[in-house]
Design a protein around this motif. Structure first.
Motif, PDB file in Angstrom:
ATOM      1  N   GLY A 375       1.345 -20.865 -26.260  1.00 28.37           N
ATOM      2  CA  GLY A 375       1.106 -21.477 -27.501  1.00 28.37           C
ATOM      3  C   GLY A 375       0.416 -20.180 -28.429  1.00 28.37           C
ATOM      4  O   GLY A 375       0.571 -19.866 -29.515  1.00 28.37           O
ATOM      5  N   LEU A 376      -0.462 -19.236 -27.498  1.00 29.88           N
ATOM      6  CA  LEU A 376      -0.806 -18.277 -28.423  1.00 29.88           C
ATOM      7  C   LEU A 376      -0.066 -16.996 -28.400  1.00 29.88           C
ATOM      8  O   LEU A 376      -0.293 -15.883 -29.143  1.00 29.88           O
ATOM      9  CB  LEU A 376      -2.244 -17.839 -27.744  1.00 29.88           C
ATOM     10  N   GLY A 377       0.822 -16.803 -27.589  1.00 28.71           N
ATOM     11  CA  GLY A 377       1.833 -15.656 -27.466  1.00 28.71           C
ATOM     12  C   GLY A 377       1.375 -14.656 -26.754  1.00 28.71           C
ATOM     13  O   GLY A 377       1.504 -13.270 -26.918  1.00 28.71           O
ATOM     14  N   THR A 378       0.470 -14.880 -25.442  1.00 29.50           N
ATOM     15  CA  THR A 378      -0.017 -13.722 -24.803  1.00 29.50           C
ATOM     16  C   THR A 378      -0.437 -14.165 -23.291  1.00 29.50           C
ATOM     17  O   THR A 378      -0.713 -15.605 -23.170  1.00 29.50           O
ATOM     18  CB  THR A 378      -1.315 -13.270 -25.517  1.00 29.50           C
ATOM     19  N   GLY A 394      -1.267  -6.742 -30.771  1.00 31.14           N
ATOM     20  CA  GLY A 394      -0.747  -6.726 -31.881  1.00 31.14           C
ATOM     21  C   GLY A 394      -1.548  -7.379 -33.159  1.00 31.14           C
ATOM     22  O   GLY A 394      -2.468  -8.015 -32.937  1.00 31.14           O
ATOM     23  N   GLU A 395      -0.743  -7.675 -34.185  1.00 29.93           N
ATOM     24  CA  GLU A 395      -1.265  -8.513 -35.150  1.00 29.93           C
ATOM     25  C   GLU A 395      -0.407  -9.746 -35.528  1.00 29.93           C
ATOM     26  O   GLU A 395      -0.195 -10.285 -36.632  1.00 29.93           O
ATOM     27  CB  GLU A 395      -1.032  -7.700 -36.556  1.00 29.93           C
ATOM     28  N   GLY A 396       0.135 -10.511 -34.354  1.00 27.69           N
ATOM     29  CA  GLY A 396       0.765 -11.673 -34.377  1.00 27.69           C
ATOM     30  C   GLY A 396      -0.122 -12.824 -34.809  1.00 27.69           C
ATOM     31  O   GLY A 396      -1.256 -12.773 -34.789  1.00 27.69           O
ATOM     32  N   GLU A 397       0.578 -13.640 -35.402  1.00 29.67           N
ATOM     33  CA  GLU A 397      -0.098 -14.954 -36.004  1.00 29.67           C
ATOM     34  C   GLU A 397      -0.580 -15.695 -34.910  1.00 29.67           C
ATOM     35  O   GLU A 397       0.184 -16.047 -33.904  1.00 29.67           O
ATOM     36  CB  GLU A 397       0.921 -15.616 -36.896  1.00 29.67           C
ATOM     37  N   VAL A 398      -1.744 -16.310 -35.023  1.00 28.79           N
ATOM     38  CA  VAL A 398      -2.224 -17.192 -34.132  1.00 28.79           C
ATOM     39  C   VAL A 398      -2.312 -18.263 -34.799  1.00 28.79           C
ATOM     40  O   VAL A 398      -2.997 -18.634 -35.851  1.00 28.79           O
ATOM     41  CB  VAL A 398      -3.807 -16.724 -33.654  1.00 28.79           C
ATOM     42  N   ARG A 399      -1.753 -19.611 -34.014  1.00 23.80           N
ATOM     43  CA  ARG A 399      -1.880 -20.868 -34.688  1.00 23.80           C
ATOM     44  C   ARG A 399      -2.768 -21.652 -33.669  1.00 23.80           C
ATOM     45  O   ARG A 399      -3.232 -21.424 -32.674  1.00 23.80           O
ATOM     46  CB  ARG A 399      -0.438 -21.488 -34.627  1.00 23.80           C
ATOM     47  N   ALA A 400      -3.140 -22.595 -34.370  1.00 21.88           N
ATOM     48  CA  ALA A 400      -4.214 -23.866 -34.115  1.00 21.88           C
ATOM     49  C   ALA A 400      -3.308 -24.483 -32.720  1.00 21.88           C
ATOM     50  O   ALA A 400      -1.902 -24.903 -32.882  1.00 21.88           O
ATOM     51  CB  ALA A 400      -4.613 -24.920 -34.843  1.00 21.88           C
ATOM     52  N   GLN A 401      -4.255 -24.829 -31.736  1.00 23.59           N
ATOM     53  CA  GLN A 401      -3.593 -25.292 -30.681  1.00 23.59           C
ATOM     54  C   GLN A 401      -4.351 -26.734 -30.413  1.00 23.59           C
ATOM     55  O   GLN A 401      -5.486 -26.960 -30.542  1.00 23.59           O
ATOM     56  CB  GLN A 401      -4.207 -24.518 -29.348  1.00 23.59           C
ATOM     57  N   PRO A 402      -3.510 -27.606 -29.884  1.00 21.17           N
ATOM     58  CA  PRO A 402      -3.870 -29.085 -29.675  1.00 21.17           C
ATOM     59  C   PRO A 402      -4.989 -29.051 -28.775  1.00 21.17           C
ATOM     60  O   PRO A 402      -5.121 -28.507 -27.581  1.00 21.17           O
ATOM     61  CB  PRO A 402      -2.775 -29.953 -29.204  1.00 21.17           C
ATOM     62  N   GLY A 403      -6.361 -29.869 -29.454  1.00 23.05           N
ATOM     63  CA  GLY A 403      -7.333 -30.034 -28.459  1.00 23.05           C
ATOM     64  C   GLY A 403      -8.154 -28.924 -28.240  1.00 23.05           C
ATOM     65  O   GLY A 403      -9.206 -29.125 -27.868  1.00 23.05           O
ATOM     66  N   TRP A 404      -8.019 -28.065 -29.310  1.00 28.97           N
ATOM     67  CA  TRP A 404      -8.913 -26.935 -29.226  1.00 28.97           C
ATOM     68  C   TRP A 404      -9.415 -26.530 -30.636  1.00 28.97           C
ATOM     69  O   TRP A 404      -8.720 -26.555 -31.485  1.00 28.97           O
ATOM     70  CB  TRP A 404      -8.293 -25.638 -28.554  1.00 28.97           C
TER      71      TRP A 404
END
Length: 534
Positions: A375-378, A394-404
């Motif tokens: 989900g976070l791409g890492t 890098g500068e990748g987009e970080v999106r909200a994760q369920p339950g966090w």
């Protein structure tokens, strides 16, 4: 030195002798410039032994020995007992009993080799003690800063395409030493083959002795130390460290260090390298990869090696015989990336993410970690109970994760990961206080009022304005969070995890130190500007 001396950062006696405000002068005894002082103790007892631990600068005005009794064997017996107690030096105060240092005392110190320092009439013993504590604090601060910088550079080197040589080079530069990775012993190399080395190469005899130390290491984490002579006659300190968990002679690896000196932080720096090299060269067991990735993340974000060493051990049931499904019997090759996570090239950026679990559901297994990584791409994800840390290349987009609930820092170079972590932690506090799934602490927007101000001048103004809070980081952080949450006492208390009355007290104290009215919107605006630019 007495073995009861604690592992504090000592102050060389020469540092106190050079202190301009003290006016100390050595008048007798040993003249070693690096005589370490661990404590300051004042005593007027005739026999100081019961009151000393060893390593002290013992201060006395000679009250226990009036001028008339200062001849004969009195001072010789006193100095002998002081040396027996392990004192580093004796400081003798001129006043109120004696006008000069007694000759018999100076002669006794010369006989026994105890440094004797004259404390002038205008210098109080309290001033001497205060100077020692200040010097100790400064030295400790320097050691911690060196350790932080070394840990950051070593962890960054471990994330490069050829990590083992990079880690050895960084360790060599920080220690001024020759560093070498020894492979398993064999017919052509009974003390182990030198797989990779970095730094100035020592003489053959020193290398042979270091290799022999590495060959004698027990299975699993262990160490051995020795000494050798350098090419110009200087003494070399030799240390060998076993890497990884229990292993047989056929695949045992060791780190060797040959250094001309050893400072206070060197042991901790080597500890970081040992953990990283164990991580990079250990057998690649699939089930243990999440733990090793967590270890790398924590090291890059400033954790102590001792706190992550346990993550390098395979989990039960995952270290069986080779050929089992999901396992490999090939050790990671030194100098190769193996299955280490990819990282940006030098000059690349990292985005630090901190998170807190919402609700009561809890799954710390590999599937949960894998899901967060996807989900976070890492793959650089550290899931520790209800806390989450991650490094996104890098500068990748970080999106909200369920339950966090997540806080995301601005992209930073590897050298600034500590700042990126602080930004992410601040963003997480805001996200918790505002009850939103994600807050990003990004750089200041281009344009606007901020673009009209020179950054250097703005930073200088901010630092000057906030100078009264420089020694009170709790007040400064509380003010920052309080202003970012528009003066909300309750949300600030939630973000900082303190009582709302504590927030009120800190803000009141900050306002008093800054001598401003925090109820004034203009004042709050100027302080926010200062906090953003300082």
């Amino acid at each position: 030195m007495n073995d009861r001396v604690p592992p504090t950062a000592p102050v060389p006696l020469s540092t106190l002798l050079r202190h301009p405000a003290l006016g100390l002068r050595q008048v007798a005894g040993g003249r070693e410039a690096d005589t370490p002082v661990y404590f300051v103790h004042t005593s007027e007892m005739e026999d100081p032994v019961p009151y000393l631990l060893g390593g002290e600068l013992l201060l006395s005005a000679g009250v226990h020995c009036p001028e008339a009794a200062g001849a004969g064997t009195y001072w010789d017996r006193y100095v002998a007992r002081t040396v027996q107690a392990g004192a580093a030096a004796l400081g003798f105060g001129i006043a109120p009993v004696h006008d000069t240092v007694p000759r018999a005392l100076a002669e006794a110190c010369d006989r026994h080799g105890l440094p004797l320092v004259e404390v002038p009439r205008q210098t109080t013993f309290t001033a001497v003690a205060s100077a020692v504590w200040d010097a100790m604090a400064e030295r400790r601060h320097h050691e911690l800063r060196s350790l932080t910088e070394a840990q950051q550079s070593l962890a960054t080197a471990a994330a490069r395409p050829h990590p083992v040589p990079a880690v050895l080079r960084q360790l060599s530069q920080h220690l001024g030493a020759w560093t070498v990775l020894y492979g398993p012993a064999g017919p052509d190399a009974p003390d182990g083959a030198e797989l990779v080395a970095a730094g100035p190469r020592p003489p053959r005899e020193a290398r042979r002795t270091l290799g022999a130390l590495a060959a004698r290491l027990r299975s699993g984490p262990s160490s051995a130390a020795g000494r050798a002579t350098g090419a110009t006659g200087e003494e070399l300190l030799l240390t060998a460290y076993g890497l990884g968990g229990p292993a047989g002679p056929e695949d045992r690896l060791a780190l060797g260090v040959c250094a001309p000196r050893r400072d206070g932080a060197d042991g901790a720096i080597v500890g970081v390298a040992v953990v990283l090299l164990s991580l990079l060269t250990a057998r690649r067991v699939v089930g243990a990869e999440a733990g090793r990735t967590s270890a790398l993340v924590r090291l890059m974000l400033g954790a102590e090696p001792a706190r992550v060493a346990a993550l390098l051990s395979p989990t039960p049931g995952q270290s069986g015989q080779s050929g089992q499904p999901g396992q490999s019997d090939q050790p990671g090759q030194p100098g190769q990336p193996g299955t280490s996570p990819e990282s940006p090239e030098d000059g690349g950026l990292w985005t630090v993410v901190h998170g807190r679990r919402r609700g009561r559901g809890r799954d710390d297994g590999l599937l949960a970690t894998a899901a967060l990584a996807a989900g976070l791409g890492t793959p650089l994800v550290d899931l520790d109970g209800d806390a989450l840390s991650a490094l996104v290349p890098g500068e990748g987009e970080v999106r909200a994760q369920p339950g966090w609930t997540l806080g995301v820092g601005a992209p930073v170079p590897a050298a600034d990961l500590t700042r990126g972590g602080a930004d992410a932690a601040r963003a997480l506090r805001r996200a918790v206080a505002e009850r939103v799934p994600l807050v990003r602490d990004g750089p200041a927007r281009s344009g606007g009022v901020g673009s009209l101000v020179d950054p250097v001048e703005a930073g200088a103004h901010g630092r000057a304005l906030l100078a009264p809070l420089e020694s009170a980081p709790a007040l400064l952080e509380t003010l920052r969070v309080w202003l970012s949450l528009h003066g909300s006492w309750d949300r600030t208390a939630v973000a900082l995890e303190v009582h709302r009355n504590t927030v009120r007290q800190r803000i009141a104290r900050a306002g008093a130190l800054l001598d401003v009215d925090l109820g004034d919107a203009d004042v709050r605006m100027e302080l926010w500007f200062a906090l953003k630019w300082a």
